[in-house]
Design a protein around this motif. Structure first.
Motif, mmCIF file in Angstrom:
data_model
loop_
_atom_site.group_PDB
_atom_site.id
_atom_site.type_symbol
_atom_site.label_atom_id
_atom_site.label_comp_id
_atom_site.label_asym_id
_atom_site.label_seq_id
_atom_site.Cartn_x
_atom_site.Cartn_y
_atom_site.Cartn_z
ATOM 1 N N ALA A 142 0.815 -1.221 0.000
ATOM 2 C CA ALA A 142 0.000 0.000 0.000
ATOM 3 C C ALA A 142 0.842 1.262 0.000
ATOM 4 C CB ALA A 142 -0.929 -0.007 1.207
ATOM 5 N N LEU B 148 -13.297 -6.635 -6.587
ATOM 6 C CA LEU B 148 -14.333 -5.980 -5.779
ATOM 7 C C LEU B 148 -14.743 -6.930 -4.663
ATOM 8 C CD1 LEU B 148 -16.518 -4.689 -8.739
ATOM 9 C CD2 LEU B 148 -14.955 -3.312 -7.343
ATOM 10 N N PHE B 149 -14.935 -6.388 -3.454
ATOM 11 C CA PHE B 149 -15.451 -7.201 -2.358
ATOM 12 C C PHE B 149 -16.942 -7.418 -2.576
ATOM 13 C CE2 PHE B 149 -11.813 -4.996 -0.388
ATOM 14 C CZ PHE B 149 -11.044 -6.118 -0.107
ATOM 15 N N HIS C 82 -19.360 -8.351 -0.754
ATOM 16 C CA HIS C 82 -20.342 -7.985 0.273
ATOM 17 C C HIS C 82 -20.482 -6.484 0.447
ATOM 18 C CE1 HIS C 82 -16.373 -8.395 2.164
ATOM 19 N NE2 HIS C 82 -16.762 -7.402 2.930
ATOM 20 N N LEU D 80 -12.702 2.389 -0.282
ATOM 21 C CA LEU D 80 -11.520 1.762 0.311
ATOM 22 C C LEU D 80 -10.223 2.270 -0.325
ATOM 23 C CD1 LEU D 80 -12.755 -1.893 0.779
ATOM 24 C CD2 LEU D 80 -12.399 -0.145 2.521
ATOM 25 N N ALA D 81 -10.313 2.870 -1.521
ATOM 26 C CA ALA D 81 -9.129 3.448 -2.141
ATOM 27 C C ALA D 81 -8.677 4.692 -1.374
ATOM 28 C CB ALA D 81 -9.408 3.806 -3.599
ATOM 29 N N THR E 75 -10.208 3.594 5.212
ATOM 30 C CA THR E 75 -10.869 2.404 5.743
ATOM 31 C C THR E 75 -11.978 2.802 6.712
ATOM 32 O OG1 THR E 75 -9.252 2.253 7.518
ATOM 33 C CG2 THR E 75 -8.833 0.947 5.534
ATOM 34 N N LYS E 76 -12.154 4.108 6.878
ATOM 35 C CA LYS E 76 -13.245 4.572 7.741
ATOM 36 C C LYS E 76 -14.417 5.029 6.870
ATOM 37 C CE LYS E 76 -10.061 5.996 11.356
ATOM 38 N NZ LYS E 76 -8.816 6.075 10.550
ATOM 39 N N ARG F 240 -11.912 2.459 -9.094
ATOM 40 C CA ARG F 240 -11.236 2.368 -7.803
ATOM 41 C C ARG F 240 -9.738 2.602 -7.978
ATOM 42 N NH1 ARG F 240 -10.333 -2.886 -6.494
ATOM 43 N NH2 ARG F 240 -8.201 -2.317 -7.006
ATOM 44 N N GLN G 7 -7.233 5.665 -6.403
ATOM 45 C CA GLN G 7 -6.020 5.466 -5.611
ATOM 46 C C GLN G 7 -4.956 6.488 -5.977
ATOM 47 O OE1 GLN G 7 -5.973 0.906 -6.130
ATOM 48 N NE2 GLN G 7 -4.642 1.260 -4.367
#
Lengths: 328, 504, 229
Positions: free
Chosen positions: C68, C81-82, C84, C93-94, C97-98, C140, C144
């Protein structure tokens, strides 16, 4: 020491506050003892009424726990040891003489032990349902010769005190012929259970015709359930005697209270609570004072009993006779 | 490089910690005993019986579970979810309750013999080797079925579609690789569970020829107070369990079935008439075998249930709180341990003798606090250690798959630490986590007390009360308590499992 | 600029050597499958450490940096891609994480609009077509905002027309954002379509990148062998 006290104090804060000014007598007892239908609560109430103290039970494995704890034990008194395993207890040196007057004892055997004081007794016996079996075996010999479809359940002598009493019973009746006796018994034994309760459950569920239990077991059914169908088969060869004992710890913090409790054991007040809560015979109470239902119970004429030294030395032989006969 | 060193070390530390929790108490017992004790003929006989009955029980459980799980995975019918949940029940039953139920079916006056009696068949006796195997299959068939069913459900729908479009045999291209991955592990866990069997062997074994090592430990400890022999036997048992686990781990290939989006698998086999009939026969067999004993417990327990005393209810509450606490602790321990190394360390918990574990913990804490004061934490810990192997077996394949599929993506996005669990791993673990939590809660509900040493009698758990009721001749109340225990175990399991499977 | 300096990698039964500078805006790594193209990306991304040698970005070594922390973003073959999380949550998320701030939400929506998914943010990946999922993943990667974007066999699940369209979109968006691209592909026509430089990986070796036009006009023997001409 200080650290230990603080931790103990923090964890048990609530209990400690309540009991701060009343002396506490800690009594180790077997699992069943302090349940609401066991003898514990009645004995606690009666003793607290005369001692101005707080009697607290700690129930669980008795002897292993005492031996593990050693000198550190919190127990002041232990109640519920049985005679066949007292040698180990005595050899530990953890117990002190009870100092009680034993002239009131009404046991069928002489008892002179200065450390272990009896509070109730019974005998091993096979219990059957008298509606299903008209003519139970009239002797141990007849039991051995009974047809193999007579279904017995017994307890394991390696995990149960009554199972140990049974192998000693067979040893006492048959001596060197114990293994041969077990071989005759083996085909009738449906199963061997870890403890008494599993066996008895199997019996009341109709899984077996006879169960190894005590001569007093029918009394429970008669008094608590008004059920007259359970009887003990009485054998002329004799029945093995089992006695439950109380002992005082040598290292007790409350010697006076402990002594007072030891003196309480053989009183009529204590003894008269035994039959209908422990479902066994009081160690110091004449038959005429037994409750109805106990007085009428058929009792063996002959009582077999090994001293603790004999029991300790015969034990391995008796268990091995059982094991090798039943392993075939 | 630092990152990677960290990633290798942390699971190692956790595994070491978990192993220490089991080995520490055993060492404490050995030290107290002043050394190990010798073994004689009865102990060797017990050792041999223990091994072969465990192997046979595990083999029968897994072999029967395969057709049952296959049938459940490919047949849709009303009540399927409820049936799957119910079929899991025996595994989480307290031993004594389950034995009562089995006897009501297979015992001398049980259903089977009654029906056989009408038909003029000879009486069947459950006691003996076959009774032990029967009970172990009764307990463990549900576990094997659930593990294999999870294996089926973990195969992505795309694979089924692919196999169907190629007209490829499902068995060879999908089922066998899955079974090769899942079945050895299932066998290993069941084998190890059966290694420590105690009450079943004694109640149904019919005599000393069915003595297990755990029983020999009990005997050595309880009557002989021979800690040296108890510790030796405990070490032998641990060694057997770990040897079995290691051998089967080596045989079991790593997970490699790939990822798919989480859809309910839609299959193209299992639609023919013959196949459907066979499948439903298997489901019917499993239901009959596993559920009839439960039904018997319910029937015999209802009269006593209404008359239970306040003591029984308060111990039920206590058991509930133990179960919930142990579940939380187990999951917290399990998540960082869900690696190959961690799973091996965790397996110790199922191979260790509960009695020796309890005794060792007793010896360890006794110099510092009164054992009764730490009864609750110790109970939680022992339950967690005993449940860990199951939980890890359930979680690790899914966690491995999640890491394999999304580990790199998470790494490039800088999602690490707690965020990795929160965002990536836990959502993928919902179903197995729910199952694992339900299992732990139910097993802890049934905990009788390797911790009898810690109990002060005033804080008895429900199974403990059940034994007391039986010891006090209160058979009807005991049956009522058995039913209450059954309902609470199943209820807890159902709630957790349902939570995990919602929308999954 | 990316540089692989005297890199060697030894894995079990596998050996790879690389020594090259990447000066192009859009470089394609081509070569037979199993040659080690994806392995090179893994080393640059930080999933694998080379046995010897250094990876540099603008003359700064990347050794020891977590994936990262490297100046790269990466589009995987699949599992981008997640499943869920919603599309918007995946994109978020790029950045964090909050919970995304309103400003971040604005960037997310802008990125979605850039790839033509303006109102798809609240959907789960499974509700999107394959092409739409690729676009979401691309959005995404753009968010980033790293100077080097790496694509590992991108869009291989899509049809040729759709794939060409996606490649054009990547090239255009990367050029707009001033991002260099490094793409692994086994399809020479992809490289011809979008890459200004091409590097061949074959026989356990990375050959230095050359101008696409020149390379294909006069292929060296290794490329000839691969192209079969």
């Amino acid at each position: 020491m200080l650290g230990r006290t603080i931790v103990a104090g923090l964890v048990a804060a609530s209990a400690t506050v309540a009991a701060a000014d009343t002396p506490v007598l800690t009594v180790y007892a077997g699992d069943y003892f302090n349940s609401e239908w066991g003898p514990g609560p009645g004995i606690e109430a009666a003793f607290e009424a005369r001692c101005d103290c707080d009697l607290q039970y700690k129930t669980g494995d008795l002897l292993p726990r005492i031996l593990l704890e050693g000198e550190r034990t919190e127990a002041d008194v232990v109640i519920g040891l049985t005679s066949d395993i007292t040698k180990k207890a005595r050899d530990s040196g953890l117990f002190a003489p009870h100092g009680a007057d034993m002239s009131a004892l009404t046991l069928p055997v002489d008892w002179t032990d200065k450390i272990f004081l009896p509070f109730n007794y019974g005998h091993t016996a096979f219990i059957y349902n008298n509606e299903l079996i008209d003519t139970p075996p009239a002797s141990f010999e007849a039991l051995l010769d009974a047809p193999d479809d007579l279904r017995l359940v017994i307890q394991d002598p390696r995990s149960s005190i009554s199972g140990l009493a049974l192998v000693l019973w067979v040893q006492a009746v048959y001596g060197d012929g114990a293994k041969a006796a077990w071989e005759k018994l083996a085909p009738k034994i449906v199963t061997v259970t870890k403890g008494w309760s599993e066996s008895y459950g199997l019996f009341t569920d109709g899984e077996a015709d006879m169960v190894l239990s005590y001569t007093t077991s029918p009394a429970y059914h008669i008094i608590a359930e008004e059920d007259l169908t359970k009887s003990a088969a009485i054998f002329p060869e004799g029945h093995y005697f089992m006695v439950e004992l109380v002992a005082k710890l040598a290292g007790t913090d409350n010697p006076d209270l402990a002594d007072q409790f030891m003196q309480f054991i053989l009183t009529e007040e204590f003894q008269s609570m035994i039959p209908t809560s422990n479902w066994s015979l009081p160690a110091a109470l004449p038959v005429e004072k037994w409750p109805e239902g106990f007085r009428e119970l058929p009792m063996p004429e002959k009582v077999l009993f090994y001293s603790e030294d004999e029991a300790a030395s015969l034990r391995d032989t008796a268990i091995e006779a059982w094991r090798s006969a039943l392993s075939q | 490089m630092a990152q990677r060193a960290f990633a290798v070390t942390l699971p190692f530390v956790w595994a070491l910690f978990a192993a220490g929790l089991v080995i520490g108490p055993v060492v404490a017992v050995i030290m107290r005993a002043g050394g190990l004790g010798g073994l004689g003929t009865p102990e060797y006989a017990a050792l041999w019986f223990t091994i072969w009955q465990a192997a046979l029980s595990a083999a029968v459980s897994v072999v029967l579970a395969i057709p049952v799980a296959r049938a459940l995975s490919r047949q849709q019918f009303p009540g399927r979810g409820a049936l799957i949940a119910l079929l899991g029940a025996p595994f989480i039953l307290p031993v004594i309750v389950a034995v009562l139920g089995l006897l009501a079916v297979f015992g001398g006056n049980g259903l089977v013999n009654q029906i056989g009696g009408w038909l003029g068949l000879p009486r069947i006796d459950i006691y003996g080797y076959h009774g032990v195997i029967l009970a172990h299959v009764f307990f463990n068939l549900p576990l094997a079925t659930r593990l294999i069913l999870q294996g089926w459900l973990a195969i992505p729908a795309e694979r089924f579609r692919l196999a169907a479009s190629l007209d490829a045999p499902m068995g060879r291209v999908l089922e066998r690789p899955m079974l090769a991955r899942i079945a050895p592990g299932a066998f290993a866990v069941i084998f190890v569970i059966c290694l420590t069997s105690f009450a079943v062997a004694l109640t149904l074994g019919g005599g000393p020829k069915a003595t297990t090592v755990e029983l020999a430990i009990y005997q050595a400890f309880k009557f002989d107070f021979d800690l040296g022999k108890a510790a030796t036997l405990a070490l032998v048992q641990l060694a057997m369990g770990m040897a079995a686990a290691l051998a089967l781990f080596a045989l079991s290939p790593p997970a490699g079935l790939g990822a798919g989006l989480d859809r309910v698998p839609q299959r193209w086999d299992g639609r023919g008439r013959v196949v459907r009939i066979a499948d439903f026969c298997w489901i019917g067999f499993a239901a009959l075998f596993l559920l009839t004993p439960l039904a018997m417990i319910i029937v015999s327990g209802l009269p006593g249930l209404l008359a239970l005393s306040a003591d029984v209810w308060s111990s039920a509450l206590r058991s509930l709180s133990v179960a919930l606490g142990a579940t939380a602790l187990t999951i917290l321990l399990a998540l960082p341990l869900a690696t190959k190394l961690g799973e091996l360390a965790g397996l110790l918990g199922v191979a260790v003798s509960g009695l020796v574990l309890g005794t060792g913990l007793f010896l360890l804490v006794q110099p510092f606090v009164r054992p009764a004061e730490v009864a609750l934490p110790v109970t939680l810990l022992v339950n967690a250690l005993m449940a860990l192997p199951f939980v890890l077996r359930i979680l690790r394949p899914e966690l491995d798959a999640a890491r394999e599929d999304y580990g790199r993506l998470a790494a490039t996005l800088g999602i690490t630490g707690w965020a990795l669990w929160r965002i990536v791993l836990l959502p993928r673990l919902r179903r197995p986590l729910g199952f694992a939590a339900g299992l732990t809660a139910a097993l802890s509900m049934g905990d009788l007390g390797v911790i009898a040493l810690f109990a002060d009698g005033e804080h008895a758990t429900l199974p403990f009360q059940l034994y007391q009721l039986m010891a006090a001749y209160r058979i009807e109340a005991a049956q009522g308590a058995a039913l209450l225990l059954l309902m609470m175990s199943l209820g807890l399991f159902w709630i957790f499992d349902k939570g995990g499977r919602a929308n999954a | 600029m990316l540089e692989l300096r005297d890199i060697t990698l030894h894995l079990e039964g596998y050996h790879l050597a690389a020594n090259a500078e990447f000066k192009g805006r859009f470089t394609a790594l081509i070569g037979p499958s199993g040659a080690g193209k994806s392995t090179i990306l893994s080393m640059i991304a930080g999933f694998l450490s080379p046995s010897r040698g250094q990876i540099l970005w603008d003359n700064r070594p990347l050794d020891g940096l977590a994936p990262a922390k490297r100046p790269v973003s990466i589009l995987f073959q699949d599992n981008n891609l997640f499943p869920h999380l919603t599309i918007a949550a995946n994109l978020a998320l790029a950045l964090t994480t909050k919970r995304p701030t309103p400003a971040q939400m604005e960037r997310i929506n802008a990125a979605l609009a850039q790839v033509g998914l303006a109102d798809m943010g609240t959907r789960k990946p499974a509700a999107l077509s394959g092409g739409q999922q690729s676009r979401a993943a691309l959005a995404r990667v753009l968010l980033q905002d790293r100077p080097l974007m790496m694509l590992d066999e991108p869009f291989s699940a899509l049809g040729p027309a759709l794939r060409a369209e996606m490649l054009d979109l990547v090239a255009q968006l990367a050029a707009d954002a001033g991002i260099a691209v490094l793409m692994v592909s086994h399809a020479p026509e992809d490289a011809k379509r979008v890459a200004d430089q091409v590097a061949l990986v074959a026989d356990g070796q990375l050959f230095p990148p050359q101008s696409t036009d020149r390379l294909f006009a006069d292929p060296p023997p290794e490329l000839r062998a691969y192209l079969g001409v």
